[in-house]
Design an enzyme around this catalytic site. Sequence first.
Site, PDB file in Angstrom:
ATOM      1  N   ALA A 113       0.761  -1.267   0.086  1.00 17.31           N
ATOM      2  CA  ALA A 113      -0.077  -0.116  -0.036  1.00 17.31           C
ATOM      3  C   ALA A 113       0.788   1.231   0.017  1.00 17.31           C
ATOM      4  CB  ALA A 113      -0.997   0.124   1.209  1.00 17.31           C
ATOM      5  N   TYR A 148      -5.673   9.877   1.592  1.00 16.82           N
ATOM      6  CA  TYR A 148      -5.378   8.510   1.908  1.00 16.82           C
ATOM      7  C   TYR A 148      -6.433   7.866   2.137  1.00 16.82           C
ATOM      8  CZ  TYR A 148      -3.876   4.270   4.813  1.00 16.82           C
ATOM      9  OH  TYR A 148      -3.505   3.112   5.218  1.00 16.82           O
TER      10      TYR A 148
HETATM   11  N1  NAP Z   1       0.423   1.762   9.005  1.00 14.65           N
HETATM   12  C1  NAP Z   1      -0.733   1.870   9.671  1.00 14.65           C
HETATM   13  O1  NAP Z   1      -0.925   2.705  10.724  1.00 14.65           O
HETATM   14  C2  NAP Z   1      -2.064   1.330   9.147  1.00 14.65           C
HETATM   15  C3  NAP Z   1      -3.267   1.635   9.521  1.00 14.65           C
HETATM   16  C4  NAP Z   1      -4.514   1.195   9.065  1.00 14.65           C
HETATM   17  C5  NAP Z   1      -4.373   0.183   7.798  1.00 14.65           C
HETATM   18  N2  NAP Z   1      -3.217   0.043   7.152  1.00 14.65           N
HETATM   19  C6  NAP Z   1      -3.036  -0.549   6.007  1.00 14.65           C
HETATM   20  O2  NAP Z   1      -2.377  -1.886   6.322  1.00 14.65           O
HETATM   21  C7  NAP Z   1      -1.673  -2.419   5.168  1.00 14.65           C
HETATM   22  C8  NAP Z   1      -0.455  -2.808   5.702  1.00 14.65           C
HETATM   23  O3  NAP Z   1       0.330  -1.583   6.178  1.00 14.65           O
HETATM   24  P1  NAP Z   1       1.773  -1.498   6.718  1.00 14.65           P
HETATM   25  O4  NAP Z   1       1.805  -0.598   7.790  1.00 14.65           O
HETATM   26  O5  NAP Z   1       2.219  -2.907   6.888  1.00 14.65           O
HETATM   27  O6  NAP Z   1       2.375  -0.863   5.031  1.00 14.65           O
HETATM   28  P2  NAP Z   1       4.020  -0.619   5.171  1.00 14.65           P
HETATM   29  O7  NAP Z   1       4.810  -1.054   6.220  1.00 14.65           O
HETATM   30  O8  NAP Z   1       4.092   0.807   4.572  1.00 14.65           O
HETATM   31  O9  NAP Z   1       4.234  -1.634   3.791  1.00 14.65           O
HETATM   32  C9  NAP Z   1       3.743  -1.437   2.515  1.00 14.65           C
HETATM   33  C10 NAP Z   1       4.703  -2.298   1.668  1.00 14.65           C
HETATM   34  O10 NAP Z   1       4.242  -1.973   0.458  1.00 14.65           O
HETATM   35  C11 NAP Z   1       5.203  -1.590  -0.688  1.00 14.65           C
HETATM   36  N3  NAP Z   1       4.763  -1.079  -1.746  1.00 14.65           N
HETATM   37  C12 NAP Z   1       4.358   0.243  -1.893  1.00 14.65           C
HETATM   38  N4  NAP Z   1       4.012   0.551  -3.422  1.00 14.65           N
HETATM   39  C13 NAP Z   1       4.032  -0.888  -3.998  1.00 14.65           C
HETATM   40  C14 NAP Z   1       3.885  -1.351  -5.207  1.00 14.65           C
HETATM   41  N5  NAP Z   1       3.131  -0.551  -6.126  1.00 14.65           N
HETATM   42  N6  NAP Z   1       3.927  -2.658  -5.352  1.00 14.65           N
HETATM   43  C15 NAP Z   1       4.319  -3.552  -4.306  1.00 14.65           C
HETATM   44  N7  NAP Z   1       4.770  -2.961  -3.058  1.00 14.65           N
HETATM   45  C16 NAP Z   1       4.536  -1.848  -2.970  1.00 14.65           C
HETATM   46  C17 NAP Z   1       6.155  -0.550   0.330  1.00 14.65           C
HETATM   47  O11 NAP Z   1       7.367  -0.562  -0.348  1.00 14.65           O
HETATM   48  P3  NAP Z   1       8.105   0.886  -0.047  1.00 14.65           P
HETATM   49  O12 NAP Z   1       8.322   0.954   1.208  1.00 14.65           O
HETATM   50  O13 NAP Z   1       9.199   0.828  -0.798  1.00 14.65           O
HETATM   51  O14 NAP Z   1       7.007   1.905  -0.578  1.00 14.65           O
HETATM   52  C18 NAP Z   1       6.223  -1.655   1.638  1.00 14.65           C
HETATM   53  O15 NAP Z   1       7.178  -2.463   1.485  1.00 14.65           O
HETATM   54  C19 NAP Z   1      -1.952  -1.307   4.163  1.00 14.65           C
HETATM   55  O16 NAP Z   1      -2.957  -1.768   3.424  1.00 14.65           O
HETATM   56  C20 NAP Z   1      -2.339  -0.150   5.042  1.00 14.65           C
HETATM   57  O17 NAP Z   1      -2.738   0.744   4.205  1.00 14.65           O
HETATM   58  C21 NAP Z   1      -1.824   0.641   8.006  1.00 14.65           C
END
Ligand code: NAP
Length: 287
Positions: free
Chosen positions: A63, A128
């Site tokens: 994401a 977002y």
């Molecule tokens: N973090 C929060 O507080 C939060 C809260 C609510 C919901 N969520 C949701 O939970 C899910 C997991 O979040 P997370 O915190 O684990 O996310 P994260 O740590 O930001 O990891 C997302 C991963 O996706 C990769 N990515 C980005 N663009 C991509 C693409 N085009 N193709 C393939 N990979 C790609 C990123 O790479 P880069 O780092 O190189 O961009 C990163 O490794 C997401 O759907 C997020 O929206 C997160």
Amino acid sequence: MKILVTGAKGQLGTEIMARAEASRHTYVFTDVLEDAAKGILQLDITDPNAIPADVDVIINCAAYTDVNRAESDEQTAMKVNALAPALLAKAAKASGALLIHISTDYVFDGKTDRPYRENDPAVPLSAYGRTKLAGEKAIEAEGCRYMIFRTAWLYSNHGRNFFLTMARLTAEKQEVNVVDDQRGTPTYAGDLADLIYNIVENGNLAATGTYHYTDEGDCTWYEFAKAINDMLGHGCSVRPCRTEDYPSPAARPACSVLDKTKVKETFGIEIPHWRDSLAKAVNNMKL
Ligand SMILES: NC(=O)c1ccc[n+]([C@@H]2O[C@H](COP(=O)([O-])OP(=O)(O)OC[C@H]3O[C@@H](n4cnc5c(N)ncnc54)[C@H](OP(=O)(O)O)[C@@H]3O)[C@@H](O)[C@H]2O)c1
């Protein structure tokens, strides 16, 4: 079964990868950039030709998660958070795979006085939130088998998150101010990974739909920061402030606590309290 995991380098992806070591199934871990040392292959989810046709489950952990940056870069966020999930849903529909996708409490405006249920109207306040809601709608419209888990305030021992930032700041500074008028639930990525991993491992793949999953309880960012400071034994003075004292590009919901009745009843799970999971994260940090 063959399971494709996207965004494997992120917080949730890393936790799923750690669990899958024990699996009898074949997991293929991918991210936008390869990491050969970790066994992560290159797969950009925005590339329509990148998604393999021979998988049984797709777990989309990829994401665009930078909430503030999305305000000035909504187009890119939309591509990753909405157009790409549409492609994944299309591929899942064609192959009969189940798509497990993650969304957010930021699809809500935070103006309710009770925890949000899955079918409450979604009114995002930020770019977002708009892109994540568009992703949900694209998946629903495609007609594939899917599970969407809306989660919130995700943190872990890896990557960029509030827990690690506060752990550092409370060690370095004598005083930090943290907003005390936004309420939600900190959610340990390992807890959400447990839910998703167990669903896949138990072959519990039939319950298509949208679910709310966070840790139990709720707090403000200030209360979360104070708990981090206290559990780490840092002597920093953590002080409450208001959102307006801490301007940021993206508006955030004032209260985005999620009702988890549906996920608990459907999957028969008990969810840890955020304070217990925070204690686990703090212990992991000391290892
Ligand atoms: N973090 C929060 O507080 C939060 C809260 C609510 C919901 N969520 C949701 O939970 C899910 C997991 O979040 P997370 O915190 O684990 O996310 P994260 O740590 O930001 O990891 C997302 C991963 O996706 C990769 N990515 C980005 N663009 C991509 C693409 N085009 N193709 C393939 N990979 C790609 C990123 O790479 P880069 O780092 O190189 O961009 C990163 O490794 C997401 O759907 C997020 O929206 C997160």
